[in-house]
Design a protein around this motif. Structure first.
Motif, PDB file in Angstrom:
ATOM      1  N   GLN A  11       0.843  -1.188   0.000  1.00 48.21           N
ATOM      2  CA  GLN A  11       0.000   0.000   0.000  1.00 48.21           C
ATOM      3  C   GLN A  11       0.882   1.243   0.000  1.00 48.21           C
ATOM      4  OE1 GLN A  11      -2.595  -0.303   3.371  1.00 48.21           O
ATOM      5  NE2 GLN A  11      -3.368  -2.306   2.748  1.00 48.21           N
ATOM      6  N   TYR A  12       0.444   2.264  -0.760  1.00 49.75           N
ATOM      7  CA  TYR A  12       1.217   3.496  -0.900  1.00 49.75           C
ATOM      8  C   TYR A  12       0.301   4.692  -0.696  1.00 49.75           C
ATOM      9  CZ  TYR A  12       4.428   0.303  -3.254  1.00 49.75           C
ATOM     10  OH  TYR A  12       5.250  -0.754  -3.555  1.00 49.75           O
ATOM     11  N   ARG A  13       0.785   5.690   0.046  1.00 54.31           N
ATOM     12  CA  ARG A  13       0.055   6.951   0.197  1.00 54.31           C
ATOM     13  C   ARG A  13       0.583   7.886  -0.875  1.00 54.31           C
ATOM     14  NH1 ARG A  13       0.101  12.106   2.301  1.00 54.31           N
ATOM     15  NH2 ARG A  13      -1.730  12.704   3.521  1.00 54.31           N
ATOM     16  N   VAL A  14      -0.298   8.358  -1.749  1.00 51.55           N
ATOM     17  CA  VAL A  14       0.123   9.164  -2.884  1.00 51.55           C
ATOM     18  C   VAL A  14      -0.671  10.459  -2.955  1.00 51.55           C
ATOM     19  CG1 VAL A  14       0.838   7.167  -4.236  1.00 51.55           C
ATOM     20  CG2 VAL A  14      -1.479   8.011  -4.470  1.00 51.55           C
ATOM     21  N   ALA A  15      -0.067  11.441  -3.582  1.00 48.57           N
ATOM     22  CA  ALA A  15      -0.718  12.706  -3.904  1.00 48.57           C
ATOM     23  C   ALA A  15      -0.251  13.093  -5.304  1.00 48.57           C
ATOM     24  CB  ALA A  15      -0.332  13.780  -2.888  1.00 48.57           C
ATOM     25  N   ALA A  16      -0.928  14.042  -5.908  1.00 47.45           N
ATOM     26  CA  ALA A  16      -0.566  14.460  -7.263  1.00 47.45           C
ATOM     27  C   ALA A  16       0.860  15.005  -7.269  1.00 47.45           C
ATOM     28  CB  ALA A  16      -1.542  15.513  -7.771  1.00 47.45           C
ATOM     29  N   GLY A  17       1.675  14.504  -8.218  1.00 47.81           N
ATOM     30  CA  GLY A  17       3.054  14.947  -8.337  1.00 47.81           C
ATOM     31  C   GLY A  17       4.062  14.054  -7.634  1.00 47.81           C
ATOM     32  N   ASP A  18       3.607  13.087  -6.831  1.00 49.12           N
ATOM     33  CA  ASP A  18       4.523  12.187  -6.123  1.00 49.12           C
ATOM     34  C   ASP A  18       5.144  11.180  -7.073  1.00 49.12           C
ATOM     35  OD1 ASP A  18       3.919  13.439  -3.786  1.00 49.12           O
ATOM     36  OD2 ASP A  18       2.724  11.801  -2.942  1.00 49.12           O
ATOM     37  N   LYS A  19       6.357  10.741  -6.734  1.00 49.23           N
ATOM     38  CA  LYS A  19       7.005   9.648  -7.459  1.00 49.23           C
ATOM     39  C   LYS A  19       7.147   8.486  -6.492  1.00 49.23           C
ATOM     40  CE  LYS A  19       9.633  12.178 -10.887  1.00 49.23           C
ATOM     41  NZ  LYS A  19      10.956  12.452 -11.450  1.00 49.23           N
ATOM     42  N   ILE A  20       6.732   7.293  -6.931  1.00 49.79           N
ATOM     43  CA  ILE A  20       6.827   6.112  -6.091  1.00 49.79           C
ATOM     44  C   ILE A  20       7.460   4.972  -6.885  1.00 49.79           C
ATOM     45  CG2 ILE A  20       4.882   6.707  -4.597  1.00 49.79           C
ATOM     46  CD1 ILE A  20       3.145   4.797  -6.220  1.00 49.79           C
ATOM     47  N   VAL A  21       8.068   4.042  -6.169  1.00 56.26           N
ATOM     48  CA  VAL A  21       8.676   2.851  -6.776  1.00 56.26           C
ATOM     49  C   VAL A  21       7.820   1.663  -6.356  1.00 56.26           C
ATOM     50  CG1 VAL A  21      10.733   1.405  -6.895  1.00 56.26           C
ATOM     51  CG2 VAL A  21      10.956   3.874  -6.678  1.00 56.26           C
ATOM     52  N   VAL A  22       7.242   0.962  -7.347  1.00 59.06           N
ATOM     53  CA  VAL A  22       6.341  -0.159  -7.082  1.00 59.06           C
ATOM     54  C   VAL A  22       6.872  -1.410  -7.769  1.00 59.06           C
ATOM     55  CG1 VAL A  22       4.340   1.356  -6.853  1.00 59.06           C
ATOM     56  CG2 VAL A  22       4.869   0.373  -9.064  1.00 59.06           C
ATOM     57  N   GLU A  23       6.248  -2.542  -7.470  1.00 62.52           N
ATOM     58  CA  GLU A  23       6.587  -3.786  -8.156  1.00 62.52           C
ATOM     59  C   GLU A  23       6.340  -3.608  -9.647  1.00 62.52           C
ATOM     60  OE1 GLU A  23       7.720  -6.738  -6.759  1.00 62.52           O
ATOM     61  OE2 GLU A  23       7.891  -5.636  -4.874  1.00 62.52           O
ATOM     62  N   LYS A  24       6.981  -4.404 -10.465  1.00 66.18           N
ATOM     63  CA  LYS A  24       6.937  -4.244 -11.924  1.00 66.18           C
ATOM     64  C   LYS A  24       5.515  -4.253 -12.462  1.00 66.18           C
ATOM     65  CE  LYS A  24       8.938  -5.771 -16.219  1.00 66.18           C
ATOM     66  NZ  LYS A  24       8.429  -4.634 -16.873  1.00 66.18           N
ATOM     67  N   LEU A  25       5.222  -3.242 -13.286  1.00 67.30           N
ATOM     68  CA  LEU A  25       3.952  -3.136 -14.001  1.00 67.30           C
ATOM     69  C   LEU A  25       4.244  -3.129 -15.492  1.00 67.30           C
ATOM     70  CD1 LEU A  25       2.277  -0.317 -11.900  1.00 67.30           C
ATOM     71  CD2 LEU A  25       1.779  -2.746 -11.798  1.00 67.30           C
ATOM     72  N   ASP A  26       3.317  -3.652 -16.290  1.00 69.81           N
ATOM     73  CA  ASP A  26       3.499  -3.672 -17.739  1.00 69.81           C
ATOM     74  C   ASP A  26       3.379  -2.264 -18.306  1.00 69.81           C
ATOM     75  OD1 ASP A  26       3.842  -6.397 -17.779  1.00 69.81           O
ATOM     76  OD2 ASP A  26       1.717  -6.817 -18.132  1.00 69.81           O
ATOM     77  N   GLY A  27       4.202  -1.958 -19.291  1.00 75.91           N
ATOM     78  CA  GLY A  27       4.155  -0.661 -19.963  1.00 75.91           C
ATOM     79  C   GLY A  27       5.540  -0.111 -20.181  1.00 75.91           C
ATOM     80  N   ASP A  28       5.640   0.795 -21.135  1.00 77.29           N
ATOM     81  CA  ASP A  28       6.914   1.437 -21.446  1.00 77.29           C
ATOM     82  C   ASP A  28       6.991   2.791 -20.755  1.00 77.29           C
ATOM     83  OD1 ASP A  28       7.642  -0.666 -23.112  1.00 77.29           O
ATOM     84  OD2 ASP A  28       6.620   0.233 -24.838  1.00 77.29           O
ATOM     85  N   ALA A  29       8.201   3.324 -20.659  1.00 78.10           N
ATOM     86  CA  ALA A  29       8.399   4.644 -20.066  1.00 78.10           C
ATOM     87  C   ALA A  29       7.650   5.686 -20.895  1.00 78.10           C
ATOM     88  CB  ALA A  29       9.883   4.974 -20.002  1.00 78.10           C
ATOM     89  N   GLY A  30       6.933   6.554 -20.219  1.00 71.87           N
ATOM     90  CA  GLY A  30       6.161   7.589 -20.892  1.00 71.87           C
ATOM     91  C   GLY A  30       4.691   7.250 -21.034  1.00 71.87           C
ATOM     92  N   SER A  31       4.331   5.979 -20.911  1.00 72.08           N
ATOM     93  CA  SER A  31       2.913   5.614 -21.034  1.00 72.08           C
ATOM     94  C   SER A  31       2.200   5.856 -19.711  1.00 72.08           C
ATOM     95  CB  SER A  31       2.772   4.148 -21.453  1.00 72.08           C
ATOM     96  OG  SER A  31       3.308   3.297 -20.467  1.00 72.08           O
ATOM     97  N   SER A  32       0.886   6.022 -19.780  1.00 69.96           N
ATOM     98  CA  SER A  32       0.107   6.293 -18.574  1.00 69.96           C
ATOM     99  C   SER A  32      -0.707   5.057 -18.201  1.00 69.96           C
ATOM    100  CB  SER A  32      -0.818   7.493 -18.787  1.00 69.96           C
ATOM    101  OG  SER A  32      -1.716   7.215 -19.828  1.00 69.96           O
ATOM    102  N   ILE A  33      -0.899   4.875 -16.913  1.00 69.39           N
ATOM    103  CA  ILE A  33      -1.678   3.753 -16.404  1.00 69.39           C
ATOM    104  C   ILE A  33      -2.662   4.268 -15.369  1.00 69.39           C
ATOM    105  CG2 ILE A  33       0.174   2.090 -16.797  1.00 69.39           C
ATOM    106  CD1 ILE A  33       0.659   2.135 -13.784  1.00 69.39           C
ATOM    107  N   THR A  34      -3.603   3.421 -15.005  1.00 69.18           N
ATOM    108  CA  THR A  34      -4.605   3.761 -14.011  1.00 69.18           C
ATOM    109  C   THR A  34      -4.554   2.741 -12.891  1.00 69.18           C
ATOM    110  OG1 THR A  34      -6.013   4.692 -15.730  1.00 69.18           O
ATOM    111  CG2 THR A  34      -7.054   4.183 -13.647  1.00 69.18           C
ATOM    112  N   LEU A  35      -4.446   3.220 -11.672  1.00 71.60           N
ATOM    113  CA  LEU A  35      -4.483   2.361 -10.501  1.00 71.60           C
ATOM    114  C   LEU A  35      -5.901   2.409  -9.943  1.00 71.60           C
ATOM    115  CD1 LEU A  35      -1.175   3.578  -8.828  1.00 71.60           C
ATOM    116  CD2 LEU A  35      -1.492   1.567 -10.265  1.00 71.60           C
ATOM    117  N   GLY A  36      -6.603   1.283 -10.026  1.00 77.56           N
ATOM    118  CA  GLY A  36      -8.011   1.275  -9.649  1.00 77.56           C
ATOM    119  C   GLY A  36      -8.281   0.814  -8.237  1.00 77.56           C
ATOM    120  N   ASP A  37      -7.307   0.208  -7.568  1.00 77.38           N
ATOM    121  CA  ASP A  37      -7.523  -0.324  -6.229  1.00 77.38           C
ATOM    122  C   ASP A  37      -7.218   0.755  -5.190  1.00 77.38           C
ATOM    123  OD1 ASP A  37      -8.109  -2.032  -4.215  1.00 77.38           O
ATOM    124  OD2 ASP A  37      -6.413  -3.376  -4.523  1.00 77.38           O
ATOM    125  N   VAL A  38      -8.152   1.702  -5.032  1.00 74.68           N
ATOM    126  CA  VAL A  38      -7.996   2.805  -4.086  1.00 74.68           C
ATOM    127  C   VAL A  38      -8.671   2.403  -2.780  1.00 74.68           C
ATOM    128  CG1 VAL A  38      -8.454   5.237  -3.660  1.00 74.68           C
ATOM    129  CG2 VAL A  38      -7.986   4.456  -5.972  1.00 74.68           C
TER     130      VAL A  38
END
Length: 119
Positions: A11-38
């Motif tokens: 679990q991670y506490r995030v706000a707009a503009g934060d940078k976090i390091v998470v377990e590997k997710l699919d996608g290339d650098a520059g692409s956007s993703i959506t985290l739905g498990d809030v």
């Protein structure tokens, strides 16, 4: 506004503009993703509903963590094993908290209601 999201079993506490390091997710650098498990969202001390709430993030980089040495030894049996491991991870930059599509629909509906009443 902040949110607590779950990804990769953590679990991670995030706000707009934060940078976090998470377990590997699919996608290339520059692409956007959506985290739905809030799990929780709020603004200061006020908590908000998390129904349909999503967190948008941009993938900054894909990488690997520091090497962890695994060393096994059994005394007096001439048994020694040395192994290393580097975990894959993804660096995310949080761009927005909340579903912008719902906010636009909510703003559009009050304008449409008075127009329908006048006709």
């Amino acid at each position: 506004m902040f949110a607590i999201v779950r990804t990769g079993g953590k679990q991670y506490r995030v706000a707009a503009g934060d940078k976090i390091v998470v377990e590997k997710l699919d996608g290339d650098a520059g692409s956007s993703i959506t985290l739905g498990d809030v799990l929780l969202a709020g603004d200061g001390a006020d908590l908000k509903s998390v129904d349909g709430l999503t967190v948008s993030a941009e993938i900054v980089a894909q990488g690997r963590g520091d090497k962890v040495i695994v060393f096994k030894k059994r005394r007096r049996h001439n048994y020694r094993r040395r192994n290393g491991h580097r975990q894959y991870h993804t660096v995310l930059k949080i761009t927005a908290i909340g579903d912008h599509k719902e906010e636009k629909k909510a703003k559009a509906t009050p304008d449409a209601a008075p127009a329908a009443a006048e006709a």
